[in-house]
Design a protein around this motif. Structure first.
Motif, PDB file in Angstrom:
ATOM      1  N   PHE A  47       0.824  -1.201   0.000  1.00 58.87           N
ATOM      2  CA  PHE A  47       0.000   0.000   0.000  1.00 58.87           C
ATOM      3  C   PHE A  47       0.863   1.257   0.000  1.00 58.87           C
ATOM      4  N   TYR A  48       1.879   1.298   0.873  1.00 60.64           N
ATOM      5  CA  TYR A  48       2.685   2.512   1.025  1.00 60.64           C
ATOM      6  C   TYR A  48       3.832   2.533   0.021  1.00 60.64           C
ATOM      7  N   THR A  49       3.482   2.524  -1.257  1.00 60.15           N
ATOM      8  CA  THR A  49       4.450   2.581  -2.344  1.00 60.15           C
ATOM      9  C   THR A  49       3.980   3.597  -3.371  1.00 60.15           C
ATOM     10  N   GLY A  50       4.898   3.989  -4.259  1.00 57.06           N
ATOM     11  CA  GLY A  50       4.531   4.818  -5.394  1.00 57.06           C
ATOM     12  C   GLY A  50       3.832   6.105  -5.009  1.00 57.06           C
ATOM     13  N   ILE A  51       2.657   6.326  -5.593  1.00 51.81           N
ATOM     14  CA  ILE A  51       1.925   7.571  -5.398  1.00 51.81           C
ATOM     15  C   ILE A  51       1.518   7.772  -3.941  1.00 51.81           C
ATOM     16  N   VAL A  52       1.280   6.678  -3.198  1.00 51.43           N
ATOM     17  CA  VAL A  52       0.903   6.805  -1.789  1.00 51.43           C
ATOM     18  C   VAL A  52       2.089   7.322  -0.974  1.00 51.43           C
ATOM     19  N   ALA A  53       3.278   6.753  -1.207  1.00 51.05           N
ATOM     20  CA  ALA A  53       4.472   7.225  -0.498  1.00 51.05           C
ATOM     21  C   ALA A  53       4.773   8.680  -0.845  1.00 51.05           C
ATOM     22  N   GLU A  54       4.609   9.030  -2.124  1.00 51.85           N
ATOM     23  CA  GLU A  54       4.863  10.412  -2.542  1.00 51.85           C
ATOM     24  C   GLU A  54       3.874  11.376  -1.891  1.00 51.85           C
ATOM     25  N   SER A  55       2.639  10.942  -1.733  1.00 50.66           N
ATOM     26  CA  SER A  55       1.593  11.817  -1.213  1.00 50.66           C
ATOM     27  C   SER A  55       1.565  11.873   0.308  1.00 50.66           C
ATOM     28  N   LEU A 115      -9.409   3.941  -1.043  1.00 47.66           N
ATOM     29  CA  LEU A 115      -8.848   5.289  -1.107  1.00 47.66           C
ATOM     30  C   LEU A 115      -8.379   5.596  -2.524  1.00 47.66           C
ATOM     31  N   ARG A 116      -8.653   6.812  -2.968  1.00 39.96           N
ATOM     32  CA  ARG A 116      -8.220   7.252  -4.307  1.00 39.96           C
ATOM     33  C   ARG A 116      -7.113   8.295  -4.170  1.00 39.96           C
ATOM     34  N   TYR A 117      -6.017   8.042  -4.860  1.00 42.97           N
ATOM     35  CA  TYR A 117      -4.895   8.973  -4.915  1.00 42.97           C
ATOM     36  C   TYR A 117      -4.736   9.449  -6.352  1.00 42.97           C
ATOM     37  N   GLU A 118      -4.538  10.753  -6.512  1.00 39.44           N
ATOM     38  CA  GLU A 118      -4.378  11.332  -7.838  1.00 39.44           C
ATOM     39  C   GLU A 118      -3.170  12.251  -7.866  1.00 39.44           C
ATOM     40  N   ARG A 119      -2.520  12.276  -9.017  1.00 41.27           N
ATOM     41  CA  ARG A 119      -1.409  13.200  -9.253  1.00 41.27           C
ATOM     42  C   ARG A 119      -1.603  13.821 -10.621  1.00 41.27           C
ATOM     43  N   HIS A 120      -1.663  15.155 -10.672  1.00 46.54           N
ATOM     44  CA  HIS A 120      -1.890  15.869 -11.922  1.00 46.54           C
ATOM     45  C   HIS A 120      -0.794  16.911 -12.093  1.00 46.54           C
ATOM     46  N   GLY A 121      -0.012  16.766 -13.160  1.00 42.52           N
ATOM     47  CA  GLY A 121       1.080  17.704 -13.408  1.00 42.52           C
ATOM     48  C   GLY A 121       1.406  17.786 -14.883  1.00 42.52           C
ATOM     49  N   ASP A 122       2.513  18.464 -15.194  1.00 43.20           N
ATOM     50  CA  ASP A 122       2.899  18.658 -16.589  1.00 43.20           C
ATOM     51  C   ASP A 122       3.191  17.330 -17.281  1.00 43.20           C
ATOM     52  N   GLY A 123       3.623  16.344 -16.521  1.00 43.37           N
ATOM     53  CA  GLY A 123       3.939  15.046 -17.116  1.00 43.37           C
ATOM     54  C   GLY A 123       2.734  14.157 -17.318  1.00 43.37           C
ATOM     55  N   SER A 170      -1.288  12.684 -15.829  1.00 44.58           N
ATOM     56  CA  SER A 170      -2.070  12.383 -14.631  1.00 44.58           C
ATOM     57  C   SER A 170      -1.960  10.897 -14.275  1.00 44.58           C
ATOM     58  N   THR A 171      -1.988  10.656 -12.960  1.00 43.59           N
ATOM     59  CA  THR A 171      -2.018   9.300 -12.426  1.00 43.59           C
ATOM     60  C   THR A 171      -3.151   9.209 -11.420  1.00 43.59           C
ATOM     61  N   VAL A 172      -3.973   8.191 -11.535  1.00 42.07           N
ATOM     62  CA  VAL A 172      -5.063   7.962 -10.587  1.00 42.07           C
ATOM     63  C   VAL A 172      -5.015   6.501 -10.161  1.00 42.07           C
ATOM     64  N   GLU A 173      -4.953   6.258  -8.843  1.00 39.53           N
ATOM     65  CA  GLU A 173      -4.945   4.895  -8.331  1.00 39.53           C
ATOM     66  C   GLU A 173      -5.915   4.781  -7.163  1.00 39.53           C
ATOM     67  N   GLU A 174      -6.608   3.645  -7.090  1.00 38.98           N
ATOM     68  CA  GLU A 174      -7.465   3.334  -5.952  1.00 38.98           C
ATOM     69  C   GLU A 174      -6.898   2.117  -5.241  1.00 38.98           C
TER      70      GLU A 174
END
Length: 250
Positions: free
Chosen positions: A6-14, A185-193, A195-199
């Protein structure tokens, strides 16, 4: 989903940008000074309060099941000029080269263990890494159902590179028999590169006071005290309690 995954990738970043509070290192520093070091923080994550305790000169190491969170901890330590030792292991399967006078968790990380069997394995690991007479501090809580108006509500934060991070609770299921609450839980990342959305499903498992005392005793740990959020002796009906456990002589 296992907490290590669970605590990997976008979750760790957020995690750091989106967290709503940081642990006060004071009570943990007081516990380590009273119980003695060396000490070990279980579930140290990205370094709170581990790095603050190291800054105070306490001999404290950390362990976590998430490699991504530990990498963030190492980067924070390096940036702050703090020497820290961390281990990538699960708390229910510890195999460390030292034994400790104090083992603790900051906050109810123990609730991430999915069932009683995993919990007793973790308590046995704690006992196996404590010196005789050493102490463990284990905060626990019984999670309340999330109010309906909080489901779907979005929290936002900004990542280090300026991307927008979003977090929301999609749904929640509760099983009183298994003593679990599973949140999607839904995590999203939106930037110039892009978007990433993971549940991801996030499970919490809770304990009764007597049930946890029985698990601890089965692992060779006796209950010294149980306190509430204000540090007073906890009654049977409290939903947040901290167990202080002692390792008996073998």
């Amino acid at each position: 989903m296992d907490a290590a995954d669970f605590y990997t990738g976008i979750v760790a970043e957020s995690f750091a940008p989106l967290k709503s509070f940081s642990f006060d290192p004071g009570p943990y520093a007081e516990f380590v000074r009273e119980a003695g070091d060396p000490a070990l923080e279980l579930g140290c994550g990205d370094g709170d309060p581990l790095l603050a305790l190291r800054r105070q000169g306490l001999d404290v190491e950390g362990v976590d099941s998430s490699a991504d969170m530990l990498e963030r901890c190492r980067r924070r330590a390096e940036a702050a000029g703090i020497d820290v030792t961390v281990h990538h292991q699960r708390m229910e399967a510890l195999s460390l080269p030292r034994r400790y006078r104090a083992v603790f968790l900051a906050g109810p990380t123990f609730n991430l263990l999915p069932d009683d069997g995993t919990a007793v394995a973790a308590l046995r690991s704690i006992r196996g890494h404590l010196l005789d007479g050493g102490c463990a501090l284990v905060p626990l809580h019984v999670p309340a159902p999330t109010p309906a108006d909080q489901i779907g509500r979005v929290r936002t934060a900004t990542a280090d590179d300026g991307a927008e991070l979003r977090f929301s609770l999609v749904s929640e299921e509760r099983d009183e028999t298994l003593r679990t609450r599973t949140s999607l839980l839904r995590y999203e990342r939106h930037g110039d590169g892009g978007s990433t959305v993971e549940e991801r499903p996030w499970l919490l498992h809770w304990y009764t006071r007597s049930g946890f005392e029985e698990l601890a005793a089965a692992a060779g740990l006796s209950t010294v005290s149980v306190t509430d959020a204000d540090g007073n002796a906890a009654g049977d009906a409290v939903t947040a309690m901290t167990f202080r456990l002692r390792a008996g002589h073998r």
